[in-house]
Design a protein around this motif. Sequence first.
Motif, short mmCIF file in Angstrom:
data_model
loop_
_atom_site.label_atom_id
_atom_site.label_comp_id
_atom_site.label_asym_id
_atom_site.label_seq_id
_atom_site.Cartn_x
_atom_site.Cartn_y
_atom_site.Cartn_z
N VAL A 33 0.83 -1.21 0.00
CA VAL A 33 0.00 0.00 0.00
C VAL A 33 0.87 1.26 0.00
O VAL A 33 0.49 2.27 -0.59
CB VAL A 33 -1.03 -0.01 1.16
CG1 VAL A 33 -0.41 0.38 2.49
CG2 VAL A 33 -2.21 0.91 0.84
N LEU A 34 2.05 1.20 0.63
CA LEU A 34 2.94 2.36 0.60
C LEU A 34 3.45 2.62 -0.81
O LEU A 34 3.55 3.78 -1.24
CB LEU A 34 4.11 2.16 1.56
CG LEU A 34 3.83 2.48 3.03
CD1 LEU A 34 5.01 2.09 3.90
CD2 LEU A 34 3.51 3.96 3.23
N LYS A 35 3.77 1.55 -1.52
CA LYS A 35 4.20 1.70 -2.92
C LYS A 35 3.07 2.30 -3.75
O LYS A 35 3.30 3.19 -4.57
CB LYS A 35 4.63 0.36 -3.51
CG LYS A 35 5.81 -0.31 -2.81
CD LYS A 35 7.09 0.43 -3.01
CE LYS A 35 7.79 0.00 -4.27
NZ LYS A 35 9.10 0.67 -4.44
N HIS A 36 1.84 1.83 -3.51
CA HIS A 36 0.69 2.36 -4.24
C HIS A 36 0.43 3.82 -3.86
O HIS A 36 0.10 4.64 -4.72
CB HIS A 36 -0.55 1.50 -3.96
CG HIS A 36 -0.50 0.16 -4.61
ND1 HIS A 36 -1.42 -0.84 -4.35
CD2 HIS A 36 0.38 -0.38 -5.50
CE1 HIS A 36 -1.12 -1.91 -5.06
NE2 HIS A 36 -0.03 -1.66 -5.76
N PHE A 37 0.59 4.14 -2.58
CA PHE A 37 0.38 5.52 -2.11
C PHE A 37 1.34 6.47 -2.80
O PHE A 37 0.97 7.55 -3.24
CB PHE A 37 0.55 5.57 -0.58
CG PHE A 37 0.29 6.92 0.02
CD1 PHE A 37 -1.00 7.41 0.15
CD2 PHE A 37 1.35 7.71 0.46
CE1 PHE A 37 -1.24 8.67 0.71
CE2 PHE A 37 1.12 8.97 1.01
CZ PHE A 37 -0.18 9.45 1.13
N ARG A 38 2.59 6.05 -2.91
CA ARG A 38 3.60 6.89 -3.56
C ARG A 38 3.25 7.18 -5.01
O ARG A 38 3.61 8.21 -5.56
CB ARG A 38 4.98 6.20 -3.53
CG ARG A 38 5.72 6.42 -2.23
CD ARG A 38 7.05 5.73 -2.23
NE ARG A 38 7.82 6.03 -3.43
CZ ARG A 38 9.12 6.12 -3.49
NH1 ARG A 38 9.83 5.88 -2.40
NH2 ARG A 38 9.75 6.38 -4.59
N ARG A 39 2.56 6.24 -5.64
CA ARG A 39 2.19 6.41 -7.05
C ARG A 39 0.78 6.97 -7.22
O ARG A 39 0.24 6.99 -8.32
CB ARG A 39 2.31 5.08 -7.79
CG ARG A 39 3.75 4.65 -7.98
CD ARG A 39 3.84 3.38 -8.79
NE ARG A 39 3.06 2.34 -8.13
CZ ARG A 39 2.84 1.14 -8.63
NH1 ARG A 39 3.34 0.81 -9.78
NH2 ARG A 39 2.13 0.27 -7.97
N GLY A 40 0.14 7.36 -6.11
CA GLY A 40 -1.20 7.93 -6.17
C GLY A 40 -2.29 6.92 -6.41
O GLY A 40 -3.40 7.26 -6.82
N LYS A 41 -1.99 5.64 -6.16
CA LYS A 41 -2.99 4.59 -6.40
C LYS A 41 -3.63 4.08 -5.12
O LYS A 41 -4.39 3.11 -5.14
CB LYS A 41 -2.35 3.42 -7.15
CG LYS A 41 -1.89 3.82 -8.55
CD LYS A 41 -1.39 2.65 -9.35
CE LYS A 41 -1.12 3.11 -10.76
NZ LYS A 41 -1.08 2.02 -11.72
N ALA A 42 -3.29 4.71 -3.99
CA ALA A 42 -3.93 4.38 -2.71
C ALA A 42 -4.00 5.67 -1.91
O ALA A 42 -3.16 6.56 -2.08
CB ALA A 42 -3.12 3.33 -1.96
N ASP A 43 -5.04 5.80 -1.08
CA ASP A 43 -5.18 7.02 -0.28
C ASP A 43 -4.63 6.80 1.14
O ASP A 43 -4.25 5.67 1.51
CB ASP A 43 -6.63 7.50 -0.27
CG ASP A 43 -7.59 6.48 0.31
OD1 ASP A 43 -7.13 5.49 0.94
OD2 ASP A 43 -8.81 6.66 0.13
#
Length: 89
Positions: A33-43
């Motif tokens: 989720v941190l990787k997704h957050f960095r790419r704007g794909k998770a809040d």
Amino acid sequence: MNLDAIYRATLEKWGTEGQYDQAVEECAELITVLKHFRRGKADAAAVINELADVTLMVGQLSYMFGEAEVQKAIGVKLEKLDGLLAEQD
Ligand SMILES: [Mg+2]
């Protein structure tokens, strides 16, 4: 809420190996989720949700390995970090 009672009950229900596996799984979910957050794909809410899971698993593992020993190790690491920060000033 008595966390120790919950950790004990969880351990009795799913066993030691199950807790190790769950801790690994929750850490992997936080990484993802941190990787997704960095790419704007998770809040932020998704990150917070996984942080809660990992926090609980850290509590569970600390209960299993010894909370006093974990606190002692944290103290040593904080002292070391404090020293490193002082060096850079
Ligand atoms: Mg999770």
